[in-house]
Design a protein around this motif. Structure first.
Motif, PDB file in Angstrom:
ATOM      1  N   GLU A   1      -7.645-107.458 -38.974  1.00 11.99           N
ATOM      2  CA  GLU A   1      -7.218-107.364 -37.690  1.00 11.99           C
ATOM      3  C   GLU A   1      -5.788-107.446 -37.600  1.00 11.99           C
ATOM      4  OE1 GLU A   1      -8.631-107.194 -34.769  1.00 11.99           O
ATOM      5  OE2 GLU A   1     -10.743-106.691 -35.613  1.00 11.99           O
ATOM      6  N   GLN A   2      -5.101-108.136 -38.382  1.00 12.14           N
ATOM      7  CA  GLN A   2      -3.724-108.522 -38.593  1.00 12.14           C
ATOM      8  C   GLN A   2      -3.089-106.973 -39.044  1.00 12.14           C
ATOM      9  OE1 GLN A   2      -1.982-110.897 -41.528  1.00 12.14           O
ATOM     10  NE2 GLN A   2      -0.096-111.318 -40.650  1.00 12.14           N
ATOM     11  N   GLN A   3      -3.611-106.352 -39.936  1.00 15.07           N
ATOM     12  CA  GLN A   3      -3.230-104.995 -40.181  1.00 15.07           C
ATOM     13  C   GLN A   3      -3.077-104.036 -38.956  1.00 15.07           C
ATOM     14  OE1 GLN A   3      -5.159-103.877 -43.876  1.00 15.07           O
ATOM     15  NE2 GLN A   3      -3.990-105.419 -44.958  1.00 15.07           N
ATOM     16  N   ARG A   4      -4.217-103.849 -38.514  1.00 15.37           N
ATOM     17  CA  ARG A   4      -4.499-103.205 -37.127  1.00 15.37           C
ATOM     18  C   ARG A   4      -3.676-103.464 -36.036  1.00 15.37           C
ATOM     19  NH1 ARG A   4      -6.769-103.393 -32.366  1.00 15.37           N
ATOM     20  NH2 ARG A   4      -7.224-105.514 -32.688  1.00 15.37           N
ATOM     21  N   GLN A   5      -3.268-104.842 -35.971  1.00 19.43           N
ATOM     22  CA  GLN A   5      -2.158-105.218 -34.867  1.00 19.43           C
ATOM     23  C   GLN A   5      -0.863-104.544 -35.542  1.00 19.43           C
ATOM     24  OE1 GLN A   5      -2.089-106.810 -32.083  1.00 19.43           O
ATOM     25  NE2 GLN A   5      -4.356-107.443 -32.021  1.00 19.43           N
ATOM     26  N   HIS A   6      -0.547-104.576 -36.766  1.00 19.44           N
ATOM     27  CA  HIS A   6       0.534-103.794 -37.069  1.00 19.44           C
ATOM     28  C   HIS A   6       0.651-102.518 -36.837  1.00 19.44           C
ATOM     29  CE1 HIS A   6       2.940-107.010 -39.177  1.00 19.44           C
ATOM     30  NE2 HIS A   6       1.840-107.520 -39.509  1.00 19.44           N
ATOM     31  N   LEU A   7      -0.443-101.834 -36.928  1.00 19.33           N
ATOM     32  CA  LEU A   7      -0.357-100.340 -36.678  1.00 19.33           C
ATOM     33  C   LEU A   7      -0.309-100.211 -35.227  1.00 19.33           C
ATOM     34  CD1 LEU A   7      -3.146 -99.354 -39.150  1.00 19.33           C
ATOM     35  CD2 LEU A   7      -0.885 -98.725 -39.268  1.00 19.33           C
ATOM     36  N   GLN A   8      -1.060-101.049 -34.372  1.00 17.05           N
ATOM     37  CA  GLN A   8      -0.875-100.639 -33.024  1.00 17.05           C
ATOM     38  C   GLN A   8       0.372-100.966 -32.519  1.00 17.05           C
ATOM     39  OE1 GLN A   8      -3.513 -99.635 -31.221  1.00 17.05           O
ATOM     40  NE2 GLN A   8      -2.506 -99.859 -29.199  1.00 17.05           N
ATOM     41  N   ALA A   9       1.036-101.798 -33.096  1.00 10.97           N
ATOM     42  CA  ALA A   9       2.412-102.537 -32.647  1.00 10.97           C
ATOM     43  C   ALA A   9       3.344-101.133 -33.151  1.00 10.97           C
ATOM     44  CB  ALA A   9       2.907-103.694 -33.427  1.00 10.97           C
ATOM     45  N   ARG A  10       3.348-100.523 -34.302  1.00 12.08           N
ATOM     46  CA  ARG A  10       3.968 -99.405 -34.498  1.00 12.08           C
ATOM     47  C   ARG A  10       3.675 -98.524 -33.475  1.00 12.08           C
ATOM     48  NH1 ARG A  10       2.914 -98.458 -40.519  1.00 12.08           N
ATOM     49  NH2 ARG A  10       4.585 -96.346 -39.937  1.00 12.08           N
ATOM     50  N   ARG A  11       2.448 -97.820 -33.259  1.00  9.88           N
ATOM     51  CA  ARG A  11       2.199 -96.958 -32.056  1.00  9.88           C
ATOM     52  C   ARG A  11       2.839 -97.183 -30.752  1.00  9.88           C
ATOM     53  NH1 ARG A  11      -2.657 -97.428 -32.929  1.00  9.88           N
ATOM     54  NH2 ARG A  11      -2.954 -95.657 -34.434  1.00  9.88           N
ATOM     55  N   GLN A  12       2.664 -98.344 -30.545  1.00 12.16           N
ATOM     56  CA  GLN A  12       3.283 -98.759 -29.036  1.00 12.16           C
ATOM     57  C   GLN A  12       4.843 -98.991 -29.031  1.00 12.16           C
ATOM     58  OE1 GLN A  12       1.671-102.384 -27.463  1.00 12.16           O
ATOM     59  NE2 GLN A  12      -0.617-101.789 -27.775  1.00 12.16           N
ATOM     60  N   THR A  13       5.282 -99.275 -29.996  1.00 10.48           N
ATOM     61  CA  THR A  13       6.789 -98.999 -30.376  1.00 10.48           C
ATOM     62  C   THR A  13       7.116 -97.623 -30.315  1.00 10.48           C
ATOM     63  OG1 THR A  13       6.680-101.087 -31.456  1.00 10.48           O
ATOM     64  CG2 THR A  13       8.708 -99.856 -31.604  1.00 10.48           C
ATOM     65  N   LEU A  14       6.604 -96.775 -30.949  1.00 12.88           N
ATOM     66  CA  LEU A  14       6.904 -95.447 -30.842  1.00 12.88           C
ATOM     67  C   LEU A  14       6.924 -94.871 -29.294  1.00 12.88           C
ATOM     68  CD1 LEU A  14       7.826 -92.732 -32.401  1.00 12.88           C
ATOM     69  CD2 LEU A  14       5.216 -92.514 -32.712  1.00 12.88           C
ATOM     70  N   THR A  15       5.651 -95.149 -28.657  1.00 12.01           N
ATOM     71  CA  THR A  15       5.576 -94.604 -27.431  1.00 12.01           C
ATOM     72  C   THR A  15       6.692 -95.174 -26.322  1.00 12.01           C
ATOM     73  OG1 THR A  15       3.257 -94.661 -27.497  1.00 12.01           O
ATOM     74  CG2 THR A  15       4.170 -94.673 -25.512  1.00 12.01           C
ATOM     75  N   LEU A  16       7.107 -96.562 -26.736  1.00 12.32           N
ATOM     76  CA  LEU A  16       8.144 -97.149 -25.457  1.00 12.32           C
ATOM     77  C   LEU A  16       9.452 -96.711 -26.090  1.00 12.32           C
ATOM     78  CD1 LEU A  16       6.908-101.035 -26.059  1.00 12.32           C
ATOM     79  CD2 LEU A  16       6.966 -99.256 -23.927  1.00 12.32           C
ATOM     80  N   ASN A  17       9.644 -96.231 -27.368  1.00 11.09           N
ATOM     81  CA  ASN A  17      11.224 -95.560 -27.775  1.00 11.09           C
ATOM     82  C   ASN A  17      11.116 -94.276 -27.256  1.00 11.09           C
ATOM     83  OD1 ASN A  17      11.839 -97.791 -29.126  1.00 11.09           O
ATOM     84  ND2 ASN A  17      10.962 -97.317 -31.348  1.00 11.09           N
ATOM     85  N   LYS A  18      10.097 -93.432 -27.185  1.00  8.58           N
ATOM     86  CA  LYS A  18       9.778 -92.177 -26.647  1.00  8.58           C
ATOM     87  C   LYS A  18      10.075 -92.280 -24.993  1.00  8.58           C
ATOM     88  CE  LYS A  18       6.863 -88.309 -25.925  1.00  8.58           C
ATOM     89  NZ  LYS A  18       5.254 -87.780 -26.043  1.00  8.58           N
ATOM     90  N   THR A  19       9.742 -93.087 -24.348  1.00  2.00           N
ATOM     91  CA  THR A  19       9.818 -93.209 -22.778  1.00  2.00           C
ATOM     92  C   THR A  19      11.363 -93.558 -22.675  1.00  2.00           C
ATOM     93  OG1 THR A  19       7.563 -94.437 -22.723  1.00  2.00           O
ATOM     94  CG2 THR A  19       9.268 -94.630 -20.902  1.00  2.00           C
ATOM     95  N   LEU A  20      11.822 -94.540 -23.744  1.00  2.00           N
ATOM     96  CA  LEU A  20      13.425 -94.919 -23.499  1.00  2.00           C
ATOM     97  C   LEU A  20      14.244 -93.591 -23.677  1.00  2.00           C
ATOM     98  CD1 LEU A  20      15.361 -97.048 -22.826  1.00  2.00           C
ATOM     99  CD2 LEU A  20      15.190 -97.562 -25.149  1.00  2.00           C
TER     100      LEU A  20
END
Length: 417
Positions: free
Chosen positions: A131-150
């Motif tokens: 679960e912790q590793q999945r959270q890391h991947l999800q965080a990376r994906r969401q960070t990428l989306t947020l950076n794209k929006t910015l």
């Protein structure tokens, strides 16, 4: 004719022997004096007793060592008891009397419940780690989306600024209307606002992701502690010796079911011994830690110090521990001994040898003067194993009877035959 010679005889008086008469007179006088003395003393003494039946001691002034006689035994200074760490079935690897070394295996405890629980918790740990590793991947994906929006908001802002500059130049050359200029200004304000909100959303999202990652990490850490504790418990199922010595007593049977904290066996550390003494309760208040103790071990005498005094009284006795240096390789566990606890050392004390006369309470004694023993009041002070302090009633070099007075019948005077 002559009849006889009587007419010629002359009567002569014999000489008087004065020396003979003097000797006879002296013998008669001595005999009379002796008879008179015996007569007088026999009438003044209310009882008589043979000297062979009594014990007489002289009063001395010297140092008095107050001490207590005690008996005891040798015990191991370190004799730990081994307990079961968990519930299970015990597999003993030693027998009573076996020699063991520190860290050696004494027994193995089989605990299916604990082993199964460890496997379950390890499975939970792996799931949480996933679960912790999945959270890391999800965080990376969401960070990428947020950076794209910015980044898109930044592009739109740049475009709006460029259109605004073009509109300003065009309005000066009267190429566009005022409405088109205002529209360009509004688009620039909208782009700035969108970029600002995008920045704030990115920061908030990053904080949220960091919090979620920290929560996942905390879950994993907590589960890791649970697994580590279970691993420790499982490793403790292999019961080790805490000291080097011998196995004393086995308290359970082979393959027996045991509960947690149940005693399994005792170990005896033979490298360090102490003496355990039983002291009468009446002396308990006079004992103190550090007092010197003289121990009699067979033919050897060693000195030690009181190291512990039990606060409990059992069978009118107090248990005390004495620490001493080992003096012989022949010393054994539970070896019997006698001891003398030295309470005090006082100088210039009037004293007499201790005896059965103390049975009278130490308030009267019989003072010997020639063939007469007179009953006198006395006051005693401190006592030791061998001597008694006399506070009053006698003086130095006096002689008193120290044996039992049970045959004297409290007579004031006793004739000693």
């Amino acid at each position: 004719m002559i009849k006889d010679t009587s007419a010629q005889d002359v009567q002569v008086k014999a000489p008087i022997n004065y020396k003979k008469y003097a000797i006879i007179t002296a013998v008669i006088f001595i005999a009379a004096s002796t008879i008179a003395y015996i007569f007088l003393t026999s009438h003044s003494a209310k009882s008589s007793i043979s000297r062979s039946k009594i014990q007489v001691a002289k009063v001395h002034v010297k140092a008095l060592i107050r001490d207590i006689a005690a008996s005891g035994k040798i015990v191991a200074a370190n004799a730990p008891k081994i307990y079961s760490p968990e519930r299970g079935f015990i597999d003993l690897k030693v027998k009573a009397g076996d020699t063991v070394k520190q860290g050696g295996t004494l027994a193995l405890l089989q605990s299916p419940e604990l082993t199964n629980e460890l496997k379950q918790q390890e499975s939970v740990l792996k799931r949480l780690q996933g679960e912790q590793q999945r959270q890391h991947l999800q965080a990376r994906r969401q960070t990428l989306t947020l950076n794209k929006t910015l980044d898109m908001a930044q592009v739109e802002l740049n475009a709006a600024e460029r259109e605004n500059r073009r509109a300003q130049l065009s309005i000066q050359k009267h190429l566009i209307s005022q409405i088109d200029l205002e529209k360009a200004v509004d688009d620039l304000s909208r782009a700035k606002l969108s970029y600002k909100h995008a920045q704030q959303e990115v920061l908030l999202a990053k904080d949220t992701l960091a919090f979620e990652l920290q929560a996942a990490k905390s879950d994993v850490t907590r589960q890791q502690l649970i697994v580590d504790d279970l691993i420790r418990k499982v490793s403790n199922l292999s019961i080790k010796a805490t000291v080097t010595g011998i196995v004393g007593n086995l308290l359970v049977q082979q393959k027996a079911a045991v509960t947690q904290s149940q005693p399994l066996m005792t170990l005896v550390d033979l490298s360090n011994f102490e003496a355990e003494l039983q002291v009468p309760e009446s002396y308990a208040n006079e004992l103190g830690l550090g007092m010197e103790v003289e121990l009699k071990l067979g033919n050897e005498t060693v000195m030690g110090n009181l190291s512990a005094i039990s606060p409990e009284v059992n069978n009118r006795e107090v248990t005390a521990r004495v620490r001493f240096d080992g003096v012989s390789n022949n010393i054994r566990q539970n070896q019997r001994l006698t001891a003398r606890i030295l309470l005090d050392n006082r100088q210039d004390i009037m004293q007499v040898k201790r005896g059965a006369f103390m049975q009278q309470g130490g308030i009267v004694a019989y003072k010997v003067q020639g063939n007469i023993a007179k009953r006198i009041p006395i006051t005693i002070g401190a006592t030791s194993i061998n001597a008694v302090e006399l506070l009053s009633g006698v003086k130095e070099n006096d002689e008193i009877i120290i044996s039992s007075y049970s045959d004297f019948k409290q007579a004031d005077t006793i004739l000693l035959n």
